[in-house]
Scaffold this active site. Structure first.
Site, PDB file in Angstrom:
ATOM      1  N   CYS A  94       0.820  -1.220   0.000  1.00  0.00           N
ATOM      2  CA  CYS A  94       0.000   0.000   0.000  1.00  0.00           C
ATOM      3  C   CYS A  94       0.852   1.267   0.000  1.00  0.00           C
ATOM      4  CB  CYS A  94      -0.948  -0.004   1.188  1.00  0.00           C
ATOM      5  SG  CYS A  94      -2.027  -1.444   1.193  1.00  0.00           S
TER       6      CYS A  94
ATOM      7  N   CYS B 238     -13.050   1.152   8.514  1.00  0.00           N
ATOM      8  CA  CYS B 238     -12.287   0.561   7.410  1.00  0.00           C
ATOM      9  C   CYS B 238     -12.477   1.388   6.142  1.00  0.00           C
ATOM     10  CB  CYS B 238     -12.766  -0.859   7.147  1.00  0.00           C
ATOM     11  SG  CYS B 238     -12.796  -1.888   8.631  1.00  0.00           S
TER      12      CYS B 238
ATOM     13  N   LYS C 250     -10.145   6.889   4.201  1.00  0.00           N
ATOM     14  CA  LYS C 250     -11.519   6.588   4.613  1.00  0.00           C
ATOM     15  C   LYS C 250     -12.524   7.081   3.563  1.00  0.00           C
ATOM     16  CE  LYS C 250     -14.760   5.090   6.916  1.00  0.00           C
ATOM     17  NZ  LYS C 250     -15.289   4.900   5.583  1.00  0.00           N
TER      18      LYS C 250
ATOM     19  N   HIS D 293      -9.077   3.845  -1.406  1.00  0.00           N
ATOM     20  CA  HIS D 293      -7.726   3.281  -1.381  1.00  0.00           C
ATOM     21  C   HIS D 293      -7.456   2.517  -2.669  1.00  0.00           C
ATOM     22  CE1 HIS D 293      -4.077   1.587  -0.028  1.00  0.00           C
ATOM     23  NE2 HIS D 293      -4.505   0.690   0.825  1.00  0.00           N
TER      24      HIS D 293
END
Lengths: 396, 392
Positions: B80, B207, B333, B337
């Site tokens: 990531c 998440c 958030k 992502h």
């Protein structure tokens, strides 16, 4: 960057079907040898670049295997040129001054996949978005790509089939003889000319013995500034030139692409020679490590690297120019034909031979009075190759 | 060694609209992000000397997308943190003097995987404790840190949930100010606290969403940047630390901090000459893949004392009008992502904040901005901390 960056230690695993070893084991085999050769400990390594096409950075493979603690690690991916590109990233970082001592390492265990070639669709697949000529050419296996160039080359320069075959055969027998003299080679048996010509066709006119095979292996290099290399008091080599070129698909979408030369290699070589101040490579380079995924790829590379005049590679090969006692001994470690193909380690493994030669450690393969080597690595497929050309030499 | 400080300038950045981009392929997203960055820098593709691109097998796509025949392109992957590491390597290429103008880009099509999170098949070669820790879903990893944080510092479950909810509510609010964010709606504390559990004690709003998007940065040496624009932004420091499986192998690993973050921040602060992050940072982007990730990151990068971050969260310390605004773009958030691109997306917000071009999200008087990325899993995180600042 010319002359500022050094390679102060290298290590290389034995190539082969290494079923008894994990990737970690192979990295230890190559990495510890490199660290020892440089006279450092793993705690001295500030950052690393890791070539491997089969695992994610998630696995911490390199930092775990060599106990590198919480140092920086970047995974590099550039198809068949992955190992060479890891080296390039390490050179660039050292040249930028960001770090003193870094590691470039690569590993691959392709035989775990159960293939002797690339796994189907990976890593060369151009994906489902490719259409037309792009999809047709892009989805071919690597030997098919090679054969396309070879066929076109022979036609363009009117090379009779028998003469072409003789040149290719000479490359195979030479490389396999060299492999027999290299204790780390994957294939250590010489082959006879008739074995080459009578082996099954892979992709006409290439036979199975014209093609390299995917084998397991790892290689590692400790890269630092020349000033640091002097301080470490170990034999080191200097990076004089580095050229890279990546294709933008021209070869797959343009009718004018002629398939007798690989532009990526030609351009990368021009860049590397310009950086190294080389104007006549055929005179100024004493040893070459060429990416012989197939003999056809090697044949074309002689011209693209400027080691043979345009259209004259067959003549130069038949003349013995690239034999151990010839003008420019090539693939003295046996090349990919003897060492197999490991994407993550490929360019590193090729450089390892130049490192041994230039530090007078090549044993019975040693080329006398060698000053400078060129190392050539290619990844990708027609139109989207990435070629890396490194010029390395003895310290001034 | 020579610090990277003030030797690399950002002359342009771009991001795509992030979201469920079913209509766009990987190449379309790269093109969208790169086009915006090129327009921002007011340069043409032919001005670019080298490229760095994020993601496996992505190397050849950049030249294809931008019609850049034969410039050098490297592919990089660091989970990531990929986007941030691509930026770092591009910065080294500029600082080395080999190239004048370098492009760093990445795009991710996470939705195509058909999962809403990352598919964790597990690694069959891991054994023992390592297998137990490593082979789990990503939310489960971060749930471990939340549980241990609560226990270690004596917070109750309610206190923890309140803290995490405040972070989610803050990031959702910031997301409403960002037209490129995937989620652009406010949520309430009740929404966050009462959401279904994903991996205890983390709920749905703890998440982030894995989603499609791309981002791009164009870098040059300051002497080149000066000829191109007046308001370029300078790189002040870059730190990267990668784990070596300690968190998976050592009993001493305590699950209340990420050692990789601490090491990366230390390197970046050292290069930037920052001694007191609280006093010297004006704006921060943290990798809030999970709210607890952001919580622990506050402490790891030194903008909250150990164990005290929940108190600062309660005070609104990290909100838009707080002492140090964090994730002003909505964070992972709300902006989502797109894995390989996320690090560049974080840097994009820092770039605009330093440049003073963040629009309704602009923080007043920004000097230094920190962008953080964290890839990987317990024991093998790759953390990048990059500090940007104004020219001269």
């Amino acid at each position: 960057m010319n002359g500022k960056v050094a390679i102060v230690g290298m290590g290389c695993s034995v190539a082969g079907v290494r079923s008894q070893c994990s990737q970690e084991d192979l990295l230890v085999e190559a990495g510890v040898a490199a660290i020892d050769a440089a006279g450092i400990t793993s705690a001295d390594i500030e950052a690393s670049w890791f070539g491997c096409t089969s695992v994610s950075a998630n696995h911490a493979l390199l930092n775990f295997s060599l106990k590198l603690g919480y140092t920086a690690m970047t995974k590099v991916s550039n198809a068949g040129a992955t190992g060479a590109d890891a080296l390039r990233a390490a050179y660039v970082a050292v040249a930028s001054g960001a770090y003193d001592i870094v590691l470039a390492a690569g590993v691959e265990k392709p035989t775990d996949g159960g293939y002797s070639d690339f796994a189907e669709g990976d890593p060369l697949s151009m994906g489902s978005s490719a259409v037309g000529a792009d999809a047709v050419v892009g989805e071919f296996r690597p030997p098919v790509h090679s054969a396309l160039y070879l066929t076109r080359y022979a036609n363009a320069f009117a090379v009779p089939p028998e003469r072409l075959r003789s040149a290719l055969t000479k490359l195979v027998t030479r490389s396999r003889r060299a492999g027999a003299r290299n204790p780390k080679a994957g294939f250590r048996t010489p082959v006879r000319e008739d074995e080459v010509t009578s082996s099954p066709l892979s992709v006409a006119p290439l036979t199975v013995l014209d093609c390299s095979q995917a084998l397991d292996g790892a290689a590692a290099a400790i890269v630092c500034s020349v000033a640091t290399a002097k301080r470490l008091r170990r034999r080191y080599i200097v990076v004089e030139g580095l050229g890279v070129a990546s294709g933008g698909l021209e070869g797959r979408v343009k009718q004018s692409y002629d398939y007798t030369s690989i532009p990526e290699t030609r351009i990368a070589a021009e860049r590397a020679y310009a950086m190294a101040g080389i104007t006549d490579p055929a005179q100024e380079i004493g040893h070459a490590q060429i990416f012989d995924l197939t003999t056809a790829a090697e044949l074309l590379a002689y011209e693209d690297l400027g080691l043979a005049p345009r259209g004259k590679a067959v003549e130069a090969v038949l003349n013995g120019d690239f034999e151990p006692e010839g003008r420019i001994p090539t693939n003295t470690d046996g090349g990919l034909l003897s060492n197999g193909y490991q994407a993550g380690a490929a360019g590193l493994r090729q450089l390892y031979e130049a490192y041994l030669q230039l530090t007078d450690r090549a044993g019975e393969r040693q080329i006398p009075d060698l000053r400078r080597s060129v190392v050539h690595t290619v990844g990708g497929a027609v139109g989207s190759f990435t070629a890396l050309v490194q010029v390395v030499g003895r310290p001034q | 060694m020579e610090s990277i400080r003030d030797r690399v300038a950002i002359i342009g950045m771009g991001t795509t609209k992030v979201g469920e981009r079913w209509e766009a392929g990987h190449e379309d997203l790269l093109f969208e992000a790169c086009s915006e960055a090129l327009a921002d820098a007011k340069i043409e593709p032919r001005d670019i000397d080298a490229g760095y691109v994020g993601g496996v097998s992505a190397t050849q796509t950049l030249n294809r997308v931008l019609k850049l025949d034969y410039i050098p392109v490297s592919g990089m992957e660091n989970a990531c943190s990929t986007g941030a590491d691509v930026f770092r390597n591009a910065a080294f290429a500029v600082a080395s003097g080999m190239y004048d103008i370098v492009i760093a880009a990445a795009a991710g099509k996470q939705k195509d995987a058909g999962t809403t999170g990352i598919d964790m098949a597990g690694d069959p070669s891991t054994v023992g404790m390592e297998a137990m820790v490593h082979n789990g879903s990503v939310p489960r990893h971060f749930g471990l840190y939340a549980t241990r944080y609560m226990h270690h510092y004596g917070y109750t479950f309610e206190q923890l949930k309140y803290t995490l909810a405040r972070i989610a509510v803050k990031n959702h609010h910031n997301g409403t100010l960002n037209p490129k964010a995937h989620f652009q709606k406010e949520i309430t504390m009740e929404d966050a606290i009462n959401a279904p559990f994903i991996a205890w004690p983390l709920g749905l709003y703890d998440c982030c969403a894995n989603i499609d998007g791309g981002a791009c940065a164009i870098l040059a040496r300051p002497e080149v940047a000066r000829r191109i624009r007046d308001d370029y932004v300078l790189v002040k420091g870059i730190g990267l630390s990668s784990g070596w499986r300690e968190g998976r192998m050592s009993q001493k690993y305590n699950f209340t901090m990420f050692p990789e973050n601490v090491a990366a921040a230390e390197q970046a602060y050292g290069q930037a000459g920052i001694k007191d992050p609280v006093a010297e940072l004006s704006h921060v982007q943290l990798h809030d893949a999970f709210t607890v990730n952001e919580l622990v990151d506050y402490e790891d990068v030194g903008i909250a004392p150990r164990g005290k971050a929940p108190h600062l969260v309660k005070e609104g310390y990290f909100e838009m009008d707080g002492k140090i605004p964090v994730n002003t773009d909505g964070g992972l958030k709300c902006t989502g992502h797109p894995v390989p691109a996320t690090g560049l997306k974080q840097l994009n917000e820092s770039y605009h904040q330093v440049q003073g071009t963040a629009g309704p999200r602009q923080v007043k008087n920004v000097r230094y901005s920190l962008a953080h990325s964290q890839g990987g899993l317990t024991g093998s995180f790759s953390s990048l901390v990059t500090i940007l600042g104004p020219r001269d």
